[in-house]
Design a protein around this motif. Structure first.
Motif, PDB file in Angstrom:
ATOM      1  N   ARG A  11       0.815  -1.197   0.000  1.00 32.19           N
ATOM      2  CA  ARG A  11       0.000   0.000   0.000  1.00 32.19           C
ATOM      3  C   ARG A  11       0.856   1.257   0.000  1.00 32.19           C
ATOM      4  O   ARG A  11       0.568   2.229  -0.701  1.00 32.19           O
ATOM      5  CB  ARG A  11      -0.928   0.002   1.217  1.00 32.19           C
ATOM      6  CG  ARG A  11      -2.027  -1.058   1.154  1.00 32.19           C
ATOM      7  CD  ARG A  11      -2.933  -0.950   2.366  1.00 32.19           C
ATOM      8  NE  ARG A  11      -4.013  -1.919   2.300  1.00 32.19           N
ATOM      9  CZ  ARG A  11      -4.940  -2.060   3.238  1.00 32.19           C
ATOM     10  NH1 ARG A  11      -4.891  -1.281   4.337  1.00 32.19           N
ATOM     11  NH2 ARG A  11      -5.887  -2.960   3.117  1.00 32.19           N
ATOM     12  N   THR A  12       1.941   1.242   0.805  1.00 32.25           N
ATOM     13  CA  THR A  12       2.795   2.427   0.889  1.00 32.25           C
ATOM     14  C   THR A  12       3.506   2.702  -0.430  1.00 32.25           C
ATOM     15  O   THR A  12       3.781   3.845  -0.771  1.00 32.25           O
ATOM     16  CB  THR A  12       3.830   2.255   2.012  1.00 32.25           C
ATOM     17  OG1 THR A  12       4.594   1.067   1.766  1.00 32.25           O
ATOM     18  CG2 THR A  12       3.136   2.147   3.364  1.00 32.25           C
ATOM     19  N   THR A  13       3.832   1.650  -1.165  1.00 33.92           N
ATOM     20  CA  THR A  13       4.509   1.853  -2.446  1.00 33.92           C
ATOM     21  C   THR A  13       3.527   2.166  -3.566  1.00 33.92           C
ATOM     22  O   THR A  13       3.875   2.792  -4.550  1.00 33.92           O
ATOM     23  CB  THR A  13       5.314   0.598  -2.812  1.00 33.92           C
ATOM     24  OG1 THR A  13       4.432  -0.530  -2.814  1.00 33.92           O
ATOM     25  CG2 THR A  13       6.437   0.390  -1.822  1.00 33.92           C
ATOM     26  N   SER A  14       2.261   1.716  -3.442  1.00 36.97           N
ATOM     27  CA  SER A  14       1.300   1.952  -4.508  1.00 36.97           C
ATOM     28  C   SER A  14       0.764   3.372  -4.471  1.00 36.97           C
ATOM     29  O   SER A  14       0.397   3.926  -5.499  1.00 36.97           O
ATOM     30  CB  SER A  14       0.152   0.949  -4.411  1.00 36.97           C
ATOM     31  OG  SER A  14      -0.546   1.112  -3.185  1.00 36.97           O
ATOM     32  N   ARG A  25       1.794   9.731  -8.758  1.00 42.21           N
ATOM     33  CA  ARG A  25       2.543  10.092  -9.973  1.00 42.21           C
ATOM     34  C   ARG A  25       1.672   9.944 -11.210  1.00 42.21           C
ATOM     35  O   ARG A  25       1.708  10.787 -12.123  1.00 42.21           O
ATOM     36  CB  ARG A  25       3.793   9.216 -10.082  1.00 42.21           C
ATOM     37  CG  ARG A  25       4.891   9.590  -9.109  1.00 42.21           C
ATOM     38  CD  ARG A  25       6.209   8.941  -9.502  1.00 42.21           C
ATOM     39  NE  ARG A  25       6.127   7.490  -9.468  1.00 42.21           N
ATOM     40  CZ  ARG A  25       6.408   6.758  -8.389  1.00 42.21           C
ATOM     41  NH1 ARG A  25       6.753   7.353  -7.252  1.00 42.21           N
ATOM     42  NH2 ARG A  25       6.325   5.451  -8.437  1.00 42.21           N
ATOM     43  N   ARG A  26       0.886   8.877 -11.252  1.00 40.96           N
ATOM     44  CA  ARG A  26       0.009   8.691 -12.402  1.00 40.96           C
ATOM     45  C   ARG A  26      -1.058   9.770 -12.478  1.00 40.96           C
ATOM     46  O   ARG A  26      -1.373  10.285 -13.561  1.00 40.96           O
ATOM     47  CB  ARG A  26      -0.646   7.312 -12.322  1.00 40.96           C
ATOM     48  CG  ARG A  26       0.334   6.167 -12.531  1.00 40.96           C
ATOM     49  CD  ARG A  26      -0.314   4.828 -12.264  1.00 40.96           C
ATOM     50  NE  ARG A  26       0.646   3.732 -12.399  1.00 40.96           N
ATOM     51  CZ  ARG A  26       0.402   2.476 -12.068  1.00 40.96           C
ATOM     52  NH1 ARG A  26      -0.788   2.148 -11.562  1.00 40.96           N
ATOM     53  NH2 ARG A  26       1.321   1.550 -12.228  1.00 40.96           N
ATOM     54  N   LEU A  79      -1.626  16.054 -18.517  1.00 38.42           N
ATOM     55  CA  LEU A  79      -2.105  15.707 -19.852  1.00 38.42           C
ATOM     56  C   LEU A  79      -3.554  16.099 -20.089  1.00 38.42           C
ATOM     57  O   LEU A  79      -4.016  16.083 -21.239  1.00 38.42           O
ATOM     58  CB  LEU A  79      -1.964  14.194 -20.077  1.00 38.42           C
ATOM     59  CG  LEU A  79      -0.551  13.653 -20.301  1.00 38.42           C
ATOM     60  CD1 LEU A  79      -0.583  12.127 -20.335  1.00 38.42           C
ATOM     61  CD2 LEU A  79       0.033  14.183 -21.598  1.00 38.42           C
ATOM     62  N   SER A  80      -4.274  16.434 -19.026  1.00 38.42           N
ATOM     63  CA  SER A  80      -5.709  16.673 -19.161  1.00 38.42           C
ATOM     64  C   SER A  80      -6.063  17.784 -20.148  1.00 38.42           C
ATOM     65  O   SER A  80      -7.049  17.633 -20.889  1.00 38.42           O
ATOM     66  CB  SER A  80      -6.308  16.967 -17.789  1.00 38.42           C
ATOM     67  OG  SER A  80      -5.696  18.109 -17.206  1.00 38.42           O
TER      68      SER A  80
END
Length: 309
Positions: free
Chosen positions: A3-6, A12-13, A20-21
């Motif tokens: 969870r901490t890494t996701s 970032r995504r 990009l929006s």
């Protein structure tokens, strides 16, 4: 641990998506939505005022089997693609090569050759029609002073498209500048080595110049074909100005010789308010343009520097 890494990866995504929006919104609003709407309306009977009525393939059947103006406009547009685009590319390349070889006054000649490209298309076309007027135009006056018969130019079905081609050559300064930049970027060492090996001017042009500037030629060919398939302003203005003194002149004067596909699409949609049928014409134009682009890009592999060497 997962969870901490996701969470940072998700942030970032989301950040990338936020940056990009604006582009994604622009593509969706100004490209995808009009494209999907055009395809939908091509299957309807719509005048953009009353509710559209679904007619299925009726517009496409009329396009391919009954419309008498479509194939005339297709022939005229095909002539422009087959004749005007290669002539414009060769002329711009020739002028660029001539300008690249100049030692004195090169900047002046570059400016003079590029200036016509800055002229607005409507103003340039009107000026060309008056210059090539068969009765009072200076071009025909000059030809008559030399004892040569002057053609009718924009008043002749045989000469109207060549006259438009001359207009395109006169305004090919943008392509000339692109070719000139590509020619000046060719390493001089290649020419020197080829000259030492006994290669003549034609061999140097064929085996050094052409392979090196092949990407620029491809770009100009693709953009030129797309512009010719959508050729509208110059043909419309020339037909209207040349036929202005004649009553009952239809689009494409004289005799439909300047009626391009884009003109007929515009006339059908905004002149006759058959917007559903105009959308069918637009869909066909889009597919043909995509097909030409794909074919040119696939054929370009035969002209790459790797193939030439």
């Amino acid at each position: 641990m997962t969870r901490t890494t996701s969470r940072p990866a998700l942030r970032r995504r989301l950040a990338r998506l936020a940056f990009l929006s604006p582009w994604l919104i622009g593509v969706a609003v100004f490209l995808l939505y009009p494209l999907v709407t055009t395809v939908y309306l091509s299957f309807t009977n719509s005048n953009m005022i009353s509710p559209a009525a679904w007619v299925g393939l009726r517009n496409y059947r009329y396009l391919f089997t009954q419309d008498p103006h479509v194939w005339q406009s297709v022939r005229n547009t095909g002539w422009l693609v087959a004749v005007m685009v290669p002539a414009q590319l060769l002329f711009a390349l020739g002028v660029a090569m001539l300008t690249a070889r100049l030692k004195a006054g090169a900047g002046l000649f570059r400016t003079l050759f590029y200036l016509p490209a800055l002229a607005p298309p409507v103003a340039a076309t009107v000026a060309f029609v008056f210059l090539f007027n068969p009765g009072t135009g200076p071009v025909d006056e000059l030809l008559r002073s030399l004892g040569l018969p002057g053609p009718l130019w924009f008043d002749s079905e045989s000469w109207s498209k060549p006259a438009l081609t001359l207009l395109a050559l006169w305004g090919s300064g943008s392509s000339m500048v692109i070719f000139l930049a590509a020619l000046l970027d060719v390493p001089a060492e290649l020419y020197e080595a080829a000259a030492l090996d006994g290669a003549g001017p034609w061999q140097r042009f064929r085996h050094i110049t052409l392979p090196t500037i092949a990407p620029v030629l491809l770009f100009s060919a693709v953009t030129g074909v797309i512009a010719a398939l959508q050729y509208f302003t110059q043909a419309m203005v020339a037909s209207q100005v040349a036929g202005n003194s004649r009553s009952g002149v239809a689009v494409g004067y004289p005799g439909g010789s300047t009626l391009t596909y884009s003109q007929w699409l515009y006339t059908t949609g905004f002149g006759q308010f058959h917007m559903g049928y105009a959308c069918a014409l637009a869909v066909l134009l889009f597919l043909v343009t995509m097909a030409f682009t794909v074919v040119l890009l696939r054929r370009s592999s035969a002209f790459t520097p790797q193939e030439a060497s």
